[in-house]
Design a protein around this motif. Structure first.
Motif, PDB file in Angstrom:
ATOM      1  N   PRO A   1       0.778  -1.248   0.000  1.00  0.00           N
ATOM      2  CA  PRO A   1       0.000   0.000   0.000  1.00  0.00           C
ATOM      3  C   PRO A   1       0.805   1.292   0.000  1.00  0.00           C
ATOM      4  CG  PRO A   1      -0.202  -1.154   2.098  1.00  0.00           C
ATOM      5  CD  PRO A   1       0.574  -2.053   1.191  1.00  0.00           C
ATOM      6  N   ILE A   2       2.133   1.234   0.140  1.00  0.00           N
ATOM      7  CA  ILE A   2       2.862   2.515   0.062  1.00  0.00           C
ATOM      8  C   ILE A   2       3.993   2.507  -0.975  1.00  0.00           C
ATOM      9  CG2 ILE A   2       2.203   3.427   2.333  1.00  0.00           C
ATOM     10  CD1 ILE A   2       4.906   2.509   3.424  1.00  0.00           C
ATOM     11  N   ILE A   3       4.002   1.538  -1.876  1.00  0.00           N
ATOM     12  CA  ILE A   3       5.012   1.623  -2.952  1.00  0.00           C
ATOM     13  C   ILE A   3       4.656   2.769  -3.909  1.00  0.00           C
ATOM     14  CG2 ILE A   3       5.893  -0.756  -3.073  1.00  0.00           C
ATOM     15  CD1 ILE A   3       3.911  -1.179  -5.470  1.00  0.00           C
ATOM     16  N   GLN A   4       5.676   3.246  -4.606  1.00  0.00           N
ATOM     17  CA  GLN A   4       5.475   4.149  -5.737  1.00  0.00           C
ATOM     18  C   GLN A   4       5.651   3.290  -6.983  1.00  0.00           C
ATOM     19  OE1 GLN A   4       4.767   7.405  -6.207  1.00  0.00           O
ATOM     20  NE2 GLN A   4       4.446   7.690  -4.010  1.00  0.00           N
ATOM     21  N   TYR A   5       4.762   3.422  -7.936  1.00  0.00           N
ATOM     22  CA  TYR A   5       4.787   2.559  -9.126  1.00  0.00           C
ATOM     23  C   TYR A   5       4.844   3.427 -10.385  1.00  0.00           C
ATOM     24  CZ  TYR A   5       2.883  -0.259 -12.888  1.00  0.00           C
ATOM     25  OH  TYR A   5       2.697  -0.871 -14.102  1.00  0.00           O
ATOM     26  N   TYR A   6       5.697   3.011 -11.335  1.00  0.00           N
ATOM     27  CA  TYR A   6       5.771   3.679 -12.640  1.00  0.00           C
ATOM     28  C   TYR A   6       5.570   2.643 -13.730  1.00  0.00           C
ATOM     29  CZ  TYR A   6       7.430   7.682 -10.114  1.00  0.00           C
ATOM     30  OH  TYR A   6       7.491   8.735  -9.246  1.00  0.00           O
ATOM     31  N   GLY A   7       4.576   2.856 -14.572  1.00  0.00           N
ATOM     32  CA  GLY A   7       4.283   1.935 -15.665  1.00  0.00           C
ATOM     33  C   GLY A   7       4.776   2.512 -16.987  1.00  0.00           C
ATOM     34  N   VAL A   8       5.604   1.727 -17.675  1.00  0.00           N
ATOM     35  CA  VAL A   8       6.162   2.172 -18.958  1.00  0.00           C
ATOM     36  C   VAL A   8       5.556   1.326 -20.076  1.00  0.00           C
ATOM     37  CG1 VAL A   8       8.281   2.582 -20.276  1.00  0.00           C
ATOM     38  CG2 VAL A   8       8.354   2.613 -17.750  1.00  0.00           C
ATOM     39  N   ASP A   9       5.057   1.970 -21.109  1.00  0.00           N
ATOM     40  CA  ASP A   9       4.500   1.231 -22.254  1.00  0.00           C
ATOM     41  C   ASP A   9       4.485   2.185 -23.451  1.00  0.00           C
ATOM     42  OD1 ASP A   9       2.401  -1.511 -22.171  1.00  0.00           O
ATOM     43  OD2 ASP A   9       2.632  -0.338 -24.007  1.00  0.00           O
ATOM     44  N   PHE A  10       4.697   1.652 -24.650  1.00  0.00           N
ATOM     45  CA  PHE A  10       4.642   2.547 -25.814  1.00  0.00           C
ATOM     46  C   PHE A  10       3.229   2.701 -26.352  1.00  0.00           C
ATOM     47  CE2 PHE A  10       6.438  -0.921 -28.969  1.00  0.00           C
ATOM     48  CZ  PHE A  10       5.286  -1.688 -28.821  1.00  0.00           C
ATOM     49  N   SER A  11       2.286   1.960 -25.806  1.00  0.00           N
ATOM     50  CA  SER A  11       0.929   1.966 -26.340  1.00  0.00           C
ATOM     51  C   SER A  11       0.031   2.917 -25.544  1.00  0.00           C
ATOM     52  CB  SER A  11       0.355   0.546 -26.277  1.00  0.00           C
ATOM     53  OG  SER A  11      -1.043   0.573 -26.417  1.00  0.00           O
TER      54      SER A  11
ATOM     55  N   GLN B   1       4.879   6.959 -21.444  1.00  0.00           N
ATOM     56  CA  GLN B   1       4.701   6.388 -22.784  1.00  0.00           C
ATOM     57  C   GLN B   1       6.038   6.464 -23.505  1.00  0.00           C
ATOM     58  OE1 GLN B   1       2.020   8.303 -25.551  1.00  0.00           O
ATOM     59  NE2 GLN B   1       1.932   6.473 -26.823  1.00  0.00           N
ATOM     60  N   ALA B   2       6.658   5.306 -23.691  1.00  0.00           N
ATOM     61  CA  ALA B   2       7.973   5.276 -24.343  1.00  0.00           C
ATOM     62  C   ALA B   2       8.231   3.889 -24.890  1.00  0.00           C
ATOM     63  CB  ALA B   2       9.070   5.637 -23.336  1.00  0.00           C
ATOM     64  N   ASN B   3       9.042   3.855 -25.944  1.00  0.00           N
ATOM     65  CA  ASN B   3       9.530   2.590 -26.478  1.00  0.00           C
ATOM     66  C   ASN B   3      10.803   2.238 -25.724  1.00  0.00           C
ATOM     67  OD1 ASN B   3      10.809   0.569 -27.971  1.00  0.00           O
ATOM     68  ND2 ASN B   3       9.861   1.273 -29.859  1.00  0.00           N
ATOM     69  N   ILE B   4      10.782   1.149 -24.992  1.00  0.00           N
ATOM     70  CA  ILE B   4      11.920   0.835 -24.114  1.00  0.00           C
ATOM     71  C   ILE B   4      13.170   0.434 -24.895  1.00  0.00           C
ATOM     72  CG2 ILE B   4      10.541   0.292 -22.076  1.00  0.00           C
ATOM     73  CD1 ILE B   4      10.891  -2.679 -22.720  1.00  0.00           C
ATOM     74  N   VAL B   5      13.035   0.227 -26.194  1.00  0.00           N
ATOM     75  CA  VAL B   5      14.217  -0.074 -27.008  1.00  0.00           C
ATOM     76  C   VAL B   5      14.830   1.199 -27.571  1.00  0.00           C
ATOM     77  CG1 VAL B   5      15.018  -1.225 -29.108  1.00  0.00           C
ATOM     78  CG2 VAL B   5      13.413  -2.386 -27.604  1.00  0.00           C
ATOM     79  N   GLN B   6      13.990   2.175 -27.875  1.00  0.00           N
ATOM     80  CA  GLN B   6      14.490   3.329 -28.635  1.00  0.00           C
ATOM     81  C   GLN B   6      14.641   4.608 -27.825  1.00  0.00           C
ATOM     82  OE1 GLN B   6      11.711   3.616 -31.831  1.00  0.00           O
ATOM     83  NE2 GLN B   6      12.429   1.755 -32.803  1.00  0.00           N
ATOM     84  N   GLU B   7      14.123   4.647 -26.624  1.00  0.00           N
ATOM     85  CA  GLU B   7      14.105   5.930 -25.925  1.00  0.00           C
ATOM     86  C   GLU B   7      14.652   5.809 -24.515  1.00  0.00           C
ATOM     87  OE1 GLU B   7      10.167   7.855 -26.427  1.00  0.00           O
ATOM     88  OE2 GLU B   7       9.812   6.132 -27.719  1.00  0.00           O
TER      89      GLU B   7
END
Ligand SMILES: C[S@@+](CC[C@H](N)C(=O)[O-])C[C@H]1O[C@@H](n2cnc3c(N)ncnc32)[C@H](O)[C@@H]1O
Length: 163
Positions: A70-80, A102-108
């Motif tokens: 209940p107290i984590i900080q979460y970051y979601g990365v996705d290009f879609s 929103q990012a492409n984890i291969v290119q950015e």
């Protein structure tokens, strides 16, 4: 984001993405995988740690983790964008602890915007879409830069046997 790799095309199609999210509502088997990830996180990061998910999709794993920690900080990365829109709806009740990238984890440089170093990086069913072993190696190398010393990378994905 100008080069198509992996399943980029489909995951940017709103209808395909809505169908994908409906088809892959977590099964008991997938929840088992989520619980393995949860248990590793609970043992290895502080309760208020920073967790980054690569290829967050509709936010199923994120929802599971945010409820149980209940107290984590979460970051979601996705290009879609359509996937991130669905995740944002699903995770609405946790909005003060969630960031979307929103990012492409291969290119950015997808980690821009994430307070570094992160305690953990998690992923399910996403890294097999990266198009080549070189891309996967690059993503792993970048994860090492983003993680704190002793941080953990947990990847629950498909494995294709050599033969
Ligand atoms: C098969 S879905 C899995 C979604 C989620 N992790 C799950 O298990 O429910 C793969 C996700 O990874 C994302 N993805 C694939 N390749 C990516 C890339 N190069 N950069 C960012 N996201 C990517 C897709 O948009 C999609 O949301």
């Amino acid at each position: 984001m100008n080069e198509v790799i992996g399943a980029d095309h489909e995951f940017n199609d709103k209808d395909f993405v809505a169908g994908w999210a409906d088809r892959f509502v977590p099964t008991p088997e997938r929840l088992e995988l989520f619980n393995v990830i949860l248990s590793e996180l609970k043992s290895h990061i502080p309760p208020n740690g920073c967790v980054v998910e690569l290829g967050t999709g509709p936010g199923y794993l994120a929802n599971h983790l945010l409820h149980a920690m209940p107290i984590i900080q979460y970051y979601g990365v996705d290009f879609s964008r359509p996937m991130l829109d669905i995740a944002r709806q699903r995770l609405n009740q946790h909005s003060t602890r969630v960031g979307y990238i929103q990012a492409n984890i291969v290119q950015e440089s997808w980690w821009t915007g994430i307070p570094m170093p992160a305690n953990a990086i998690v992923s399910t069913w996403a890294l097999h879409d990266l198009g080549s072993e070189e891309n996967i190696a690059l993503v792993y190398k970048n994860c090492a830069q983003v993680l704190q010393h002793g941080g953990i990378l947990l990847n629950g994905d498909f494995i294709k046997p050599d033969k």
